[in-house]
Write an enzyme that holds these catalytic residues in place. Structure first.
Site, PDB file in Angstrom:
ATOM      1  N   GLU A 130      -5.097  10.320  39.534  1.00 37.25           N
ATOM      2  CA  GLU A 130      -4.790   9.093  40.257  1.00 37.25           C
ATOM      3  C   GLU A 130      -3.395   9.237  40.891  1.00 37.25           C
ATOM      4  O   GLU A 130      -2.483   9.688  40.211  1.00 37.25           O
ATOM      5  CB  GLU A 130      -4.786   7.887  39.323  1.00 37.25           C
ATOM      6  CG  GLU A 130      -4.657   6.584  40.093  1.00 37.25           C
ATOM      7  CD  GLU A 130      -4.687   5.343  39.193  1.00 37.25           C
ATOM      8  OE1 GLU A 130      -4.858   5.479  37.973  1.00 37.25           O
ATOM      9  OE2 GLU A 130      -4.524   4.250  39.740  1.00 37.25           O
ATOM     10  N   ALA A 271       1.066   6.861  31.430  1.00 42.26           N
ATOM     11  CA  ALA A 271      -0.181   7.362  30.863  1.00 42.26           C
ATOM     12  C   ALA A 271      -1.287   7.178  31.885  1.00 42.26           C
ATOM     13  O   ALA A 271      -1.090   6.519  32.910  1.00 42.26           O
ATOM     14  CB  ALA A 271      -0.531   6.606  29.587  1.00 42.26           C
ATOM     15  N   MET A 272      -2.479   7.751  31.590  1.00 44.99           N
ATOM     16  CA  MET A 272      -3.577   7.676  32.553  1.00 44.99           C
ATOM     17  C   MET A 272      -4.906   7.474  31.832  1.00 44.99           C
ATOM     18  O   MET A 272      -5.215   8.159  30.867  1.00 44.99           O
ATOM     19  CB  MET A 272      -3.584   8.974  33.373  1.00 44.99           C
ATOM     20  CG  MET A 272      -4.685   9.037  34.395  1.00 44.99           C
ATOM     21  SD  MET A 272      -4.510   7.732  35.665  1.00 44.99           S
ATOM     22  CE  MET A 272      -6.232   7.422  36.045  1.00 44.99           C
ATOM     23  N   ASN A 274      -8.061   8.140  32.249  1.00 44.95           N
ATOM     24  CA  ASN A 274      -9.253   8.945  32.522  1.00 44.95           C
ATOM     25  C   ASN A 274     -10.369   8.618  31.543  1.00 44.95           C
ATOM     26  O   ASN A 274     -10.142   8.474  30.353  1.00 44.95           O
ATOM     27  CB  ASN A 274      -8.913  10.429  32.382  1.00 44.95           C
ATOM     28  CG  ASN A 274      -7.589  10.777  33.021  1.00 44.95           C
ATOM     29  OD1 ASN A 274      -7.423  10.593  34.200  1.00 44.95           O
ATOM     30  ND2 ASN A 274      -6.631  11.227  32.215  1.00 44.95           N
ATOM     31  N   HIS A 306      -3.104  -0.804  26.954  1.00 44.40           N
ATOM     32  CA  HIS A 306      -3.310  -0.848  28.414  1.00 44.40           C
ATOM     33  C   HIS A 306      -4.357   0.182  28.847  1.00 44.40           C
ATOM     34  O   HIS A 306      -5.317  -0.160  29.539  1.00 44.40           O
ATOM     35  CB  HIS A 306      -1.966  -0.595  29.105  1.00 44.40           C
ATOM     36  CG  HIS A 306      -2.028  -0.621  30.594  1.00 44.40           C
ATOM     37  ND1 HIS A 306      -1.672  -1.724  31.330  1.00 44.40           N
ATOM     38  CD2 HIS A 306      -2.421   0.319  31.496  1.00 44.40           C
ATOM     39  CE1 HIS A 306      -1.842  -1.467  32.612  1.00 44.40           C
ATOM     40  NE2 HIS A 306      -2.290  -0.229  32.743  1.00 44.40           N
ATOM     41  N   GLU A 307      -4.175   1.420  28.446  1.00 42.80           N
ATOM     42  CA  GLU A 307      -5.111   2.463  28.899  1.00 42.80           C
ATOM     43  C   GLU A 307      -6.499   2.216  28.316  1.00 42.80           C
ATOM     44  O   GLU A 307      -7.506   2.425  28.985  1.00 42.80           O
ATOM     45  CB  GLU A 307      -4.611   3.864  28.529  1.00 42.80           C
ATOM     46  CG  GLU A 307      -3.194   4.201  28.994  1.00 42.80           C
ATOM     47  CD  GLU A 307      -2.900   3.891  30.457  1.00 42.80           C
ATOM     48  OE1 GLU A 307      -3.829   3.926  31.279  1.00 42.80           O
ATOM     49  OE2 GLU A 307      -1.726   3.594  30.779  1.00 42.80           O
ATOM     50  N   HIS A 310      -8.340  -0.457  30.254  1.00 43.26           N
ATOM     51  CA  HIS A 310      -8.836   0.020  31.549  1.00 43.26           C
ATOM     52  C   HIS A 310     -10.290   0.482  31.461  1.00 43.26           C
ATOM     53  O   HIS A 310     -10.968   0.560  32.490  1.00 43.26           O
ATOM     54  CB  HIS A 310      -7.996   1.210  32.036  1.00 43.26           C
ATOM     55  CG  HIS A 310      -6.839   0.843  32.927  1.00 43.26           C
ATOM     56  ND1 HIS A 310      -6.938  -0.068  33.948  1.00 43.26           N
ATOM     57  CD2 HIS A 310      -5.558   1.314  32.971  1.00 43.26           C
ATOM     58  CE1 HIS A 310      -5.765  -0.151  34.584  1.00 43.26           C
ATOM     59  NE2 HIS A 310      -4.909   0.666  33.994  1.00 43.26           N
ATOM     60  N   GLU A 329      -4.853  -3.020  37.877  1.00 40.03           N
ATOM     61  CA  GLU A 329      -3.546  -2.957  37.213  1.00 40.03           C
ATOM     62  C   GLU A 329      -3.013  -4.340  36.817  1.00 40.03           C
ATOM     63  O   GLU A 329      -2.521  -4.527  35.706  1.00 40.03           O
ATOM     64  CB  GLU A 329      -2.536  -2.202  38.068  1.00 40.03           C
ATOM     65  CG  GLU A 329      -2.870  -0.714  38.266  1.00 40.03           C
ATOM     66  CD  GLU A 329      -3.091   0.052  36.972  1.00 40.03           C
ATOM     67  OE1 GLU A 329      -2.742  -0.448  35.887  1.00 40.03           O
ATOM     68  OE2 GLU A 329      -3.643   1.177  37.039  1.00 40.03           O
TER      69      GLU A 329
HETATM   70  N1  B3K Z   1      -3.340   4.173  36.294  1.00 37.78           N
HETATM   71  C1  B3K Z   1      -2.201   4.954  35.902  1.00 37.78           C
HETATM   72  C2  B3K Z   1      -1.232   5.166  36.993  1.00 37.78           C
HETATM   73  C3  B3K Z   1      -1.397   6.405  37.762  1.00 37.78           C
HETATM   74  C4  B3K Z   1      -0.225   6.639  38.671  1.00 37.78           C
HETATM   75  C5  B3K Z   1      -0.484   7.403  39.864  1.00 37.78           C
HETATM   76  N2  B3K Z   1       0.701   7.717  40.615  1.00 37.78           N
HETATM   77  C6  B3K Z   1      -1.457   4.346  34.765  1.00 37.78           C
HETATM   78  C7  B3K Z   1      -1.828   2.975  34.406  1.00 37.78           C
HETATM   79  O1  B3K Z   1      -1.467   2.023  35.057  1.00 37.78           O
HETATM   80  O2  B3K Z   1      -2.560   2.800  33.462  1.00 37.78           O
HETATM   81 ZN    ZN Z   2      -2.876   0.683  34.404  1.00 36.12          ZN
END
Ligand code: B3K
Ligand code: ZN
Length: 886
Positions: A130, A271-272, A274, A306-307, A310, A329
């Site tokens: 991302e 963090a991300m 995925n 948070h992650e 998502h 977000e």
């Molecule tokens: N979705 C990622 C953010 C990615 C950043 C890209 N430059 C983190 C988050 O908001 O959970």
């Molecule tokens: Zn996020």
């Protein structure tokens, strides 16, 4: 000034140009032959032309920094005239309606310094896709509205990479020749490529299990470098709490058989999310009492939550395009804030979140980078992962929650998830679902998504003793922002109450109502100006506005000091109570010179602080917040020209005056809160440490031997990082003769722990001392620092540029030149991090002419540098953009 002729002007992308994808990718099979210097990626794309697409329309595949090795269609090599390769990617012509494209590329993970795409961190492979990193892995339609099922095979050297991970479930594995092995992963959920991830390396892990509400068993894993295995328990416990909370509050269960988290040291962001394989900056995973502070523990819980959240708000339902970023977000930040509020103290959480919003987002909204929660154009999307999209976006969702009430909000969310599961949608779809589920109209509310700027809410009051009525006239006004001069009125929820002269809450009966409706209610301001009349009010009341900070606005209400004192002692809403005290302190700080902040003038504040310190019934964390003076960044919002030294001087003078006036009280409170038991990060214990360390912070402002001894004693005997770091910070910001020795001691003790070293760097970068710039400059050459590691850049350079106003804005301009140069060097290596650091210059117009010139010069040099990245160009160019006039 123009950019150099040899660099093409970066392209602006507009929301109004959105077109649905011309081609779908139904499934993709990826095969990675992992090698740090030359990784081969084979991709099999099962494509289908969209119904609306005319035959003959080419298929565009994004690609960046890729070496194309081969391309074939339905098993036959593709003739050279059937495709075209350029800077941006690959265009394939004359495709049948459906078919299979096979593409082979080569990339160099170890040379990937941008940390976007596939790269190595501490010798392990990991990815960040991302927003647009997948195109740096293989040619693909890199846009969130193309959703496909991914099957991924990883091949690597078995001794270097015993662990091979990707999204979904492992479906096959085995040995290969030459000491290599492979694992194949299948993700059953269609997803956009920004949610793709792979990890390969020599990692250790802990595992656990979660049984969902419906009885499904989910295996949980946290992978880290082996020396960090003793720092994962808090993250795992946080994950399980988050899973349970999402079931209880949103009815959302996890959907795969495993959930994996991997911690890496080199990561641009926090963090991300995925799918099934979150990748984290190690600072949001690793914690042990002696290495992590209470706020680290808190942040880990929040980011893990948070992650995880998502998985529904972002992954199952994703964004149609990147202008919709706040759809996932803003909503997910709201969800993580509420999770943290439920796990800890709701009042403390809200005050902390409002503080972040008002200090950083209000500032962004008032400057040249101001943009709506749903932006309508960008050059580099990575520049729009902002406090506006995230935190103001969360406030917008919070207002929807406030306006609808918890049940209706939940009904709306259920409808949203049901309607759009598996789809890529817009913020409008979210609001539509809330409307449809509840039969309400939120037409006017949508302005919050489209209009930038912080509305001002001005309140006038009129008490009529004959009629026993109290009238509140609310007026809203939103300043012009770049590209938006005139604004429509917002739909603003104003949670409020009234108190009598003794601080008692009054029943609220609005004009025309048969009887009072509670003691707290939400007024809805929809016009530019509206008057609300309350009846049966026997004496002039004190109004309490924006309980819980019910809308992201600036409130203008001409409170008398005595009213603020009354609210700071009697108001039930933690935010409004805290706010009353902060307003009192702010008035002192902004209307008197530092030398006047003593004696009679500050006596009411001293008494209020004494009262708070003694109020044993009040949560220690709330007491600590109430006793903390408003930050310099927040104060800066109230002055026309920011004079950093002046704001700092005033705040320090008041801190010293309060320290001396209440010296015995700080000391007594400090001693009373001394604890001996084992460390626990829970909210109550953390709150006690917070208050105790605040007492230490005041005591050290007395700059005497006894205070130094107290801090040195705490540093030596501390058994947890919170107390150790608080003592060190107190000492570093004092004139204590041992300060250097203690700093050295800390480093020699912790030099092997990279996250603790980050704290050591930050402390020095934020110290308000005359030699800080020299020290920060020297530290860039220290073995502990590296421009290659974003955490180090943030801990040293960003901490200085954005957390040390006096140092950065030094009259000589040396701070600007130093940071400007670092940004330009960094831009060649990691544009995203360089652009984030450049935000320190965005507000140049807020300073005096000499500073403006110094800051502007740096922005111009950045913008005009040959080969400047899109990311940095956009920040510099927008910052320099025309001043916005009303
Ligand atoms: N979705 C990622 C953010 C990615 C950043 C890209 N430059 C983190 C988050 O908001 O959970
Ligand atoms: Zn996020």
């Amino acid at each position: 000034m123009d950019r150099k002729a040899d660099t093409p002007k970066p392209v602006t992308v507009y929301l109004k140009d959105y077109q649905p994808p011309a081609w779908h990718i139904e499934a993709v099979e990826l095969d990675f032959d992992l090698d740090p210097d030359a990784t081969r990626v084979r991709s099999r794309l099962h494509f289908r032309r969209a119904q609306e697409t005319a035959p003959g329309t080419p298929l565009h595949l994004d690609g960046e920094a890729l070496e194309l090795l081969g391309i074939s269609l339905d098993g036959e090599p593709l003739a050279a005239d059937r495709y075209r390769l350029d800077e941006a990617g690959l265009e394939v012509r004359d495709l049948p309606e459906t078919g299979l494209l096979e593409i082979e590329t080569r990339i160099q993970p170890a040379a990937n310094t941008e940390l976007s795409g596939l790269y190595t961190s501490s010798g392990n492979f990991c990815t960040q896709c991302e927003a647009e990193g997948f195109r740096r892995i293989t040619f693909y339609p890199d846009r969130p509205d193309v959703m496909a099922c991914f099957t991924t095979t990883l091949r690597a050297d078995k001794s270097a990479c015993p662990v091979l991970l990707s999204n979904g479930n492992p479906v096959a594995s085995g040995e290969l020749e030459d000491g290599r092995h492979y694992v194949t992963w299948q993700d059953p959920f269609p997803k956009p490529c920004y949610l793709f991830a792979l990890v390969a390396g020599d990692l250790g892990w802990i595992e656990d299990r979660f049984v969902t509400r419906s009885g499904r068993e989910v295996d949980l894993y946290i992978y880290v470098q082996k020396h960090n295995l003793d720092k994962c328990d808090h993250a795992m416990a946080s994950l399980k709490r988050a899973m349970k909370w999402d079931e209880a509050v949103y009815g959302r269960e996890y959907d795969l058989d495993r959930y994996m988290i991997v911690a890496v040291d080199d990561f641009n962001m926090g963090a991300m999310e995925n799918k099934g394989l979150n990748i984290f900056n190690s600072r949001y995973v690793l914690a042990r009492p002696d290495t992590a502070t209470d706020s680290d523990y808190q942040n880990i819980e929040g980011v893990i939550g948070h992650e995880y959240f998502h998985n529904w708000s972002g992954n199952r339902v994703t964004c149609r395009d990147w202008f919709q970023l706040s759809l996932k977000e803003g909503f997910t930040v709201f969800r993580d804030q509420e999770f943290s509020a439920d796990m800890n103290s709701r009042g403390v959480q809200r005050i902390t979140d409002v503080n972040i919003l008002r200090t950083h987002q209000f500032r962004e909204d008032a400057g040249p980078m101001a943009h709506p929660v749903k932006p309508d154009h960008y050059v580099a999307i990575d520049n729009f992962y902002t406090v506006t999209v995230y935190n103001k976006g969360a406030e917008v969702v919070r207002m929807l929650h406030t306006l609808l009430g918890p049940e209706a909000f939940r009904r709306g969310c259920d409808r949203y998830f049901e309607r759009h599961d598996g789809q890529a949608v817009t913020t409008d779809d979210f609001v539509n679902a809330l409307e449809a589920a509840n039969g309400v109209s939120l037409r006017q509310f949508r302005c919050w998504y489209d209009q930038a700027g912080t509305p001002e809410l001005t309140v006038e009051r009129h008490y009529d003793p004959q009629a026993c009525t109290f009238a509140l006239t609310l007026r809203q006004q939103c300043p012009a922002t770049p590209g938006q001069s005139a604004k429509q009125p917002f739909h603003i929820p104003v949670a409020m109450g009234l108190r009598d002269g003794e601080g008692r809450a009054l029943p609220l009966r609005l004009y025309g109502e048969a009887q009072a409706v509670g003691e707290s209610r939400v007024l809805e301001l929809c016009q530019e100006e509206e008057t609300f009349v309350f009846q049966d009010i026997a004496a002039e009341p004190v109004p309490v506005l924006l309980r819980g900070f019910s809308a992201p606005v600036k409130l203008n209400l001409d409170y008398r000091d005595a009213e603020l004192a009354l609210l700071s002692a009697h108001e039930d809403d933690p935010f409004c109570r805290w706010e009353a005290g902060q307003t009192l302190a702010r008035r002192l700080l902004l209307t008197h010179p530092p030398e006047a902040l003593t004696g009679e003038l500050i006596q009411p504040l001293v008494e209020a602080c004494r009262h708070t310190l003694d109020d044993a019934a009040l949560d220690p964390a709330l007491r600590a917040l109430a006793l903390t003076l408003p930050g310099e960044g927040y104060l800066a919002e109230f002055v026309d020209t920011i004079e950093p030294q002046q704001l700092h001087g005033a705040r320090e003078a008041l801190r010293r005056a309060l320290a001396q006036a209440l010296r015995p009280e700080w000391e007594a409170c400090y001693q009373a809160l001394t604890e001996t038991g084992p460390y626990s990060p829970d909210a109550a214990a953390a709150g006690r440490r917070r208050l105790r360390n605040l007492c230490l912070n005041y005591l050290i402002a007395c700059e005497d031997e006894a205070a130094y001894e107290l801090a040195l004693g705490q540093y030596r005997s501390a058994t947890n990082m919170t107390d150790s770091l608080a003592a060190l910070q107190a000492l570093v910001n004092s004139d204590c003769p041992q300060r250097e020795a203690v700093l050295e001691d800390f480093y020699s003790r912790w030099q092997a722990d990279t996250l603790v070293v980050d704290k050591w760097l930050s402390l020095q970068a934020t110290a308000a001392r005359p030699d800080t710039l020299d020290r920060v400059q020297a530290l860039t050459g220290h073995p502990a620092f590296s421009l290659a590691n974003p955490n180090k850049v943030y801990s040293l350079l960003r901490a200085f540029a954005q957390g040390n106003p006096v140092g950065f804005h030094n009259e000589s301009g040396a701070g600007y030149r130093f940071i400007g140069e670092q940004i330009r060097t960094l831009d060649a290596r990691n544009p995203q991090v360089a652009a984030r650091l450049a935000a320190a210059f965005t507000d140049w117009r807020r300073y005096n002419p000499a500073r403006q010139a110094g800051m502007r010069e740096q922005l111009q040099t950045m913008r005009d540098a040959p080969g400047v990245s899109r990311d940095l160009y956009e920040i510099a160019e927008r910052s320099l953009g025309e001043e916005c006039t009303e």
